[in-house]
Design a protein around this motif. Structure first.
Motif, PDB file in Angstrom:
ATOM      1  N   GLN A 106     -48.757 -47.013 -16.740  1.00 28.89           N
ATOM      2  CA  GLN A 106     -48.891 -47.284 -18.179  1.00 28.89           C
ATOM      3  C   GLN A 106     -47.605 -46.995 -18.951  1.00 28.89           C
ATOM      4  OE1 GLN A 106     -51.308 -48.425 -20.199  1.00 28.89           O
ATOM      5  NE2 GLN A 106     -50.370 -47.815 -22.134  1.00 28.89           N
ATOM      6  N   VAL A 134     -66.243 -46.845 -19.645  1.00 35.28           N
ATOM      7  CA  VAL A 134     -65.148 -47.290 -18.791  1.00 35.28           C
ATOM      8  C   VAL A 134     -65.420 -46.867 -17.346  1.00 35.28           C
ATOM      9  CG1 VAL A 134     -62.665 -47.025 -18.363  1.00 35.28           C
ATOM     10  CG2 VAL A 134     -63.522 -47.222 -20.711  1.00 35.28           C
ATOM     11  N   PHE A 181     -48.040 -33.761 -20.413  1.00 37.68           N
ATOM     12  CA  PHE A 181     -49.265 -34.405 -19.920  1.00 37.68           C
ATOM     13  C   PHE A 181     -49.686 -33.763 -18.597  1.00 37.68           C
ATOM     14  CE2 PHE A 181     -51.670 -38.554 -19.780  1.00 37.68           C
ATOM     15  CZ  PHE A 181     -52.271 -38.369 -18.531  1.00 37.68           C
ATOM     16  N   ASN A 191     -60.673 -49.487 -14.994  1.00 36.53           N
ATOM     17  CA  ASN A 191     -59.312 -48.964 -14.796  1.00 36.53           C
ATOM     18  C   ASN A 191     -59.002 -48.883 -13.304  1.00 36.53           C
ATOM     19  OD1 ASN A 191     -59.311 -48.609 -17.531  1.00 36.53           O
ATOM     20  ND2 ASN A 191     -59.129 -46.385 -17.496  1.00 36.53           N
ATOM     21  N   ILE A 239     -61.706 -51.385 -29.554  1.00 36.51           N
ATOM     22  CA  ILE A 239     -63.072 -50.928 -29.822  1.00 36.51           C
ATOM     23  C   ILE A 239     -63.010 -50.070 -31.082  1.00 36.51           C
ATOM     24  CG2 ILE A 239     -65.022 -49.566 -28.934  1.00 36.51           C
ATOM     25  CD1 ILE A 239     -62.688 -50.636 -26.342  1.00 36.51           C
ATOM     26  N   TYR A 282     -67.015 -43.475 -23.853  1.00 34.43           N
ATOM     27  CA  TYR A 282     -65.573 -43.187 -23.823  1.00 34.43           C
ATOM     28  C   TYR A 282     -65.129 -42.412 -25.058  1.00 34.43           C
ATOM     29  CZ  TYR A 282     -60.859 -44.026 -22.063  1.00 34.43           C
ATOM     30  OH  TYR A 282     -59.611 -43.866 -21.532  1.00 34.43           O
ATOM     31  N   PHE A 283     -65.874 -42.584 -26.153  1.00 35.44           N
ATOM     32  CA  PHE A 283     -65.477 -41.943 -27.416  1.00 35.44           C
ATOM     33  C   PHE A 283     -66.528 -40.938 -27.868  1.00 35.44           C
ATOM     34  CE2 PHE A 283     -63.760 -46.328 -27.519  1.00 35.44           C
ATOM     35  CZ  PHE A 283     -62.436 -45.987 -27.312  1.00 35.44           C
ATOM     36  N   PRO A 313     -57.915 -54.963 -25.332  1.00 36.26           N
ATOM     37  CA  PRO A 313     -59.182 -54.463 -25.871  1.00 36.26           C
ATOM     38  C   PRO A 313     -59.036 -53.590 -27.105  1.00 36.26           C
ATOM     39  CG  PRO A 313     -58.592 -53.329 -23.832  1.00 36.26           C
ATOM     40  CD  PRO A 313     -57.641 -54.467 -23.986  1.00 36.26           C
ATOM     41  N   TYR A 359     -51.992 -43.846 -12.813  1.00 38.26           N
ATOM     42  CA  TYR A 359     -52.306 -44.716 -13.957  1.00 38.26           C
ATOM     43  C   TYR A 359     -51.265 -44.500 -15.060  1.00 38.26           C
ATOM     44  CZ  TYR A 359     -55.083 -46.976 -17.655  1.00 38.26           C
ATOM     45  OH  TYR A 359     -55.516 -47.807 -18.667  1.00 38.26           O
ATOM     46  N   ILE A 367     -51.021 -37.220 -25.259  1.00 36.66           N
ATOM     47  CA  ILE A 367     -51.535 -38.490 -24.723  1.00 36.66           C
ATOM     48  C   ILE A 367     -52.830 -38.242 -23.958  1.00 36.66           C
ATOM     49  CG2 ILE A 367     -51.068 -40.426 -23.164  1.00 36.66           C
ATOM     50  CD1 ILE A 367     -48.129 -40.166 -23.834  1.00 36.66           C
ATOM     51  N   HIS A 403     -63.999 -47.242 -33.377  1.00 35.13           N
ATOM     52  CA  HIS A 403     -64.722 -45.965 -33.293  1.00 35.13           C
ATOM     53  C   HIS A 403     -64.117 -45.014 -34.301  1.00 35.13           C
ATOM     54  CE1 HIS A 403     -61.324 -44.312 -30.898  1.00 35.13           C
ATOM     55  NE2 HIS A 403     -61.229 -45.580 -30.512  1.00 35.13           N
ATOM     56  N   ARG A 461     -55.527 -52.019 -15.647  1.00 32.50           N
ATOM     57  CA  ARG A 461     -56.967 -52.248 -15.820  1.00 32.50           C
ATOM     58  C   ARG A 461     -57.271 -53.739 -15.893  1.00 32.50           C
ATOM     59  NH1 ARG A 461     -57.691 -49.852 -22.015  1.00 32.50           N
ATOM     60  NH2 ARG A 461     -55.981 -51.047 -22.899  1.00 32.50           N
ATOM     61  N   ARG A 474     -56.230 -37.429 -25.824  1.00 31.48           N
ATOM     62  CA  ARG A 474     -57.098 -38.502 -26.349  1.00 31.48           C
ATOM     63  C   ARG A 474     -58.425 -38.542 -25.582  1.00 31.48           C
ATOM     64  NH1 ARG A 474     -55.343 -43.003 -29.110  1.00 31.48           N
ATOM     65  NH2 ARG A 474     -56.542 -44.416 -27.795  1.00 31.48           N
ATOM     66  N   LEU A 475     -58.400 -38.075 -24.341  1.00 26.70           N
ATOM     67  CA  LEU A 475     -59.598 -38.184 -23.500  1.00 26.70           C
ATOM     68  C   LEU A 475     -60.334 -36.853 -23.408  1.00 26.70           C
ATOM     69  CD1 LEU A 475     -58.124 -40.211 -20.485  1.00 26.70           C
ATOM     70  CD2 LEU A 475     -59.159 -41.078 -22.566  1.00 26.70           C
ATOM     71  N   CYS A 484     -56.793 -46.737 -11.053  1.00 23.08           N
ATOM     72  CA  CYS A 484     -56.050 -45.491 -11.231  1.00 23.08           C
ATOM     73  C   CYS A 484     -55.081 -45.158 -10.105  1.00 23.08           C
ATOM     74  CB  CYS A 484     -57.032 -44.341 -11.418  1.00 23.08           C
ATOM     75  SG  CYS A 484     -58.023 -44.539 -12.907  1.00 23.08           S
TER      76      CYS A 484
HETATM   77  N1  UPG Z   1     -55.227 -42.409 -18.653  1.00 23.54           N
HETATM   78  C1  UPG Z   1     -55.165 -42.270 -17.297  1.00 23.54           C
HETATM   79  N2  UPG Z   1     -56.139 -42.847 -16.535  1.00 23.54           N
HETATM   80  C2  UPG Z   1     -57.137 -43.582 -17.069  1.00 23.54           C
HETATM   81  C3  UPG Z   1     -57.198 -43.716 -18.465  1.00 23.54           C
HETATM   82  C4  UPG Z   1     -56.219 -43.127 -19.241  1.00 23.54           C
HETATM   83  O1  UPG Z   1     -54.259 -41.652 -16.769  1.00 23.54           O
HETATM   84  O2  UPG Z   1     -57.968 -44.096 -16.314  1.00 23.54           O
HETATM   85  C5  UPG Z   1     -54.159 -41.773 -19.466  1.00 23.54           C
HETATM   86  C6  UPG Z   1     -53.036 -42.751 -19.751  1.00 23.54           C
HETATM   87  O3  UPG Z   1     -51.809 -42.075 -19.732  1.00 23.54           O
HETATM   88  C7  UPG Z   1     -53.366 -43.215 -21.152  1.00 23.54           C
HETATM   89  C8  UPG Z   1     -53.960 -41.955 -21.766  1.00 23.54           C
HETATM   90  O4  UPG Z   1     -54.675 -41.333 -20.712  1.00 23.54           O
HETATM   91  O5  UPG Z   1     -52.220 -43.654 -21.840  1.00 23.54           O
HETATM   92  C9  UPG Z   1     -54.861 -42.182 -22.944  1.00 23.54           C
HETATM   93  O6  UPG Z   1     -55.970 -43.005 -22.551  1.00 23.54           O
HETATM   94  P1  UPG Z   1     -56.600 -44.117 -23.495  1.00 23.54           P
HETATM   95  O7  UPG Z   1     -56.750 -43.577 -24.849  1.00 23.54           O
HETATM   96  O8  UPG Z   1     -57.780 -44.724 -22.836  1.00 23.54           O
HETATM   97  O9  UPG Z   1     -55.461 -45.203 -23.378  1.00 23.54           O
HETATM   98  P2  UPG Z   1     -55.011 -46.304 -24.343  1.00 23.54           P
HETATM   99  O10 UPG Z   1     -54.405 -47.347 -23.485  1.00 23.54           O
HETATM  100  O11 UPG Z   1     -54.219 -45.665 -25.400  1.00 23.54           O
HETATM  101  O12 UPG Z   1     -56.338 -46.858 -24.991  1.00 23.54           O
HETATM  102  C10 UPG Z   1     -56.762 -48.141 -24.699  1.00 23.54           C
HETATM  103  C11 UPG Z   1     -56.865 -48.935 -25.940  1.00 23.54           C
HETATM  104  C12 UPG Z   1     -57.939 -48.360 -26.829  1.00 23.54           C
HETATM  105  C13 UPG Z   1     -59.219 -48.360 -26.053  1.00 23.54           C
HETATM  106  C14 UPG Z   1     -59.053 -47.577 -24.772  1.00 23.54           C
HETATM  107  C15 UPG Z   1     -60.290 -47.631 -23.906  1.00 23.54           C
HETATM  108  O13 UPG Z   1     -55.627 -48.948 -26.588  1.00 23.54           O
HETATM  109  O14 UPG Z   1     -58.094 -49.171 -27.963  1.00 23.54           O
HETATM  110  O15 UPG Z   1     -60.178 -47.768 -26.856  1.00 23.54           O
HETATM  111  O16 UPG Z   1     -57.980 -48.126 -24.037  1.00 23.54           O
HETATM  112  O17 UPG Z   1     -60.533 -48.888 -23.383  1.00 23.54           O
END
Ligand code: UPG
Length: 377
Positions: free
Chosen positions: A158, A85, A134, A269, A60, A184-185, A58, A154, A170, A62, A279, A173-174, A271
């Protein structure tokens, strides 16, 4: 005799630089090892369902960056799309990022925003003053229960590492929200290209003077044939991995199809460790303006990237810093070569950041050519 510009890699970095330089009158040769443009943003229609597929997972779009947003909109229509999400843990469904609904559902409460903020503060581990990992970041700001439910397992799936070994960046980002906003953003602009990312990239390359060579690796030895090389491939590969391989995570997708609507959302996702995948993505929901009877989904598995795999996520651990620094140092000394993008700079970049950096790189090159000075490293 020197000629023109070589660009290695036909993802967003390569496409933006090629576009800008061709408009400035340069002849540009683009080399791409894969049989298509778009890099890991590549999209194509699935033959069986007609759904627009995000082939490498995926994406997206933003951003808060006006320039990147204005630029991408020149190459195709963006449809409104908001990423929401869902997350399954312990057999229940929640919304992510953690917001007021997640908190109230998870703890069986009916808190208002200020109460929820206070509640989460009470759960946070106050002995952690400056979180660098983290795990510490999560324990400090959301507490152990939410950390273990949504992030711990998760993240192990990952990254293949304990969150205590990963940097706090890491998780940063959230967001955590104390309202019911489950977007999500948090960016000003968000959208999905109406006819896919590959169409955008193809239009960026559609300028007189650009020749795209698909399924064609570039030999670093032929750099002397060109006035300048922009290299968006893996930085360690350019140097024949002489300092060792930089570690990446790669993804495997288990593809399956169904009829109708399989999961009711683009991204769900998983988790906890009831499932080995991180996911499931249902691609038709990335194009809510389209109608499709059938559906195609990806179950996403993450693992260590081996030599022949496609690199996705750079694993930038503090303990690997010196190896990366050695590559950055030798890259600086490489005359007439600029390392760009996610793989060329070994950073996990969102699309908008990649595009903005590529625009700046092209600006710098054109300015240095105009002033007859060296391109800054
Ligand atoms: N994380 C968790 N649980 C979750 C989601 C994320 O532990 O349910 C942690 C995980 O370590 C992850 C980090 O938070 O690596 C950052 O999260 P996120 O930015 O969502 O992960 P990415 O995999 O880097 O992002 C993917 C896609 C991005 C998309 C996003 C949402 O690379 O393009 O926008 O997922 O779908």
């Amino acid at each position: 005799m020197k000629k023109s510009i070589a660009i290695v890699g036909a993802g967003f970095s390569g496409a933006v630089i090629a576009n800008q330089l061709a408009h400035a009158g340069y002849a540009v040769d683009v080399f791409e090892t894969r049989p298509h443009v778009g890099g890991n943003c590549h999209s194509r229609r699935d033959d069986e369902t007609g759904v627009m597929l995000h082939v490498y997972g995926p994406h997206i779009f933003h951003t808060d960056n006006e320039r990147a947003w204005e630029f991408v909109n020149r190459f195709g229509e963006f449809k409104p799309y908001v990423n929401r999400v869902k997350a399954i843990t312990n057999g229940r469904v929640y919304t992510l990022p953690i917001n007021l609904l997640t908190i109230n559902q998870f703890f069986g409460k009916t808190l208002r925003p200020a109460q929820a903020a206070e509640f989460l503060t009470s759960l946070g581990d106050k002995t952690i003053t400056t979180p660098t990992t983290f795990e510490d970041q999560a324990l400090r700001f959301v507490g152990r229960d939410l950390y273990e439910a949504f992030f711990k397992t998760y993240t192990i799936k990952q990254w293949g590492l304990s969150p205590s070994e990963l940097p706090a960046s890491i998780l940063k980002r959230l967001p955590v929200r104390f309202n019911y906003d489950d977007n999500y953003f948090s960016h000003k602009y968000q959208g999905m290209p109406a006819d896919g990312y590959t169409a955008l990239v193809e239009r960026m390359f559609d300028v007189p003077g650009i020749a795209v060579h698909l399924s064609t690796p570039f030999d670093p030895a032929s750099k002397t044939d060109y006035q300048h090389v922009f290299y968006a491939g893996p930085i360690d590969a350019w140097f024949g991995h002489e300092e060792g391989r930089l570690p990446y995570r790669t993804l495997d997708f288990e593809v399956f199809r169904d009829t109708g609507d399989y999961q009711g959302n683009a991204v769900v996702n998983y988790c906890d460790d009831a499932e080995p995948y991180t996911r499931i993505t249902e691609h038709k929901h990335f194009s809510p303006w389209e109608q499709h009877e059938d559906t195609i989904l990806y179950k996403e598995y993450s693992r260590q990237c081996e030599d022949q795999d496609i690199p996705y996520y750079p694993i930038r651990l503090a303990r690997d810093k010196q190896q990366l620094e050695r590559y950055v140092n030798i890259a600086r000394q490489e005359a007439n070569v600029t390392f760009v993008g996610r793989l060329g700079t070994y950073r996990y970049l969102d699309m908008d950041v990649t595009i903005n950096e590529a625009l700046i790189t092209a600006d710098k090159f054109l300015a240095s050519a105009r002033d007859n000075t060296a391109m800054p490293a």
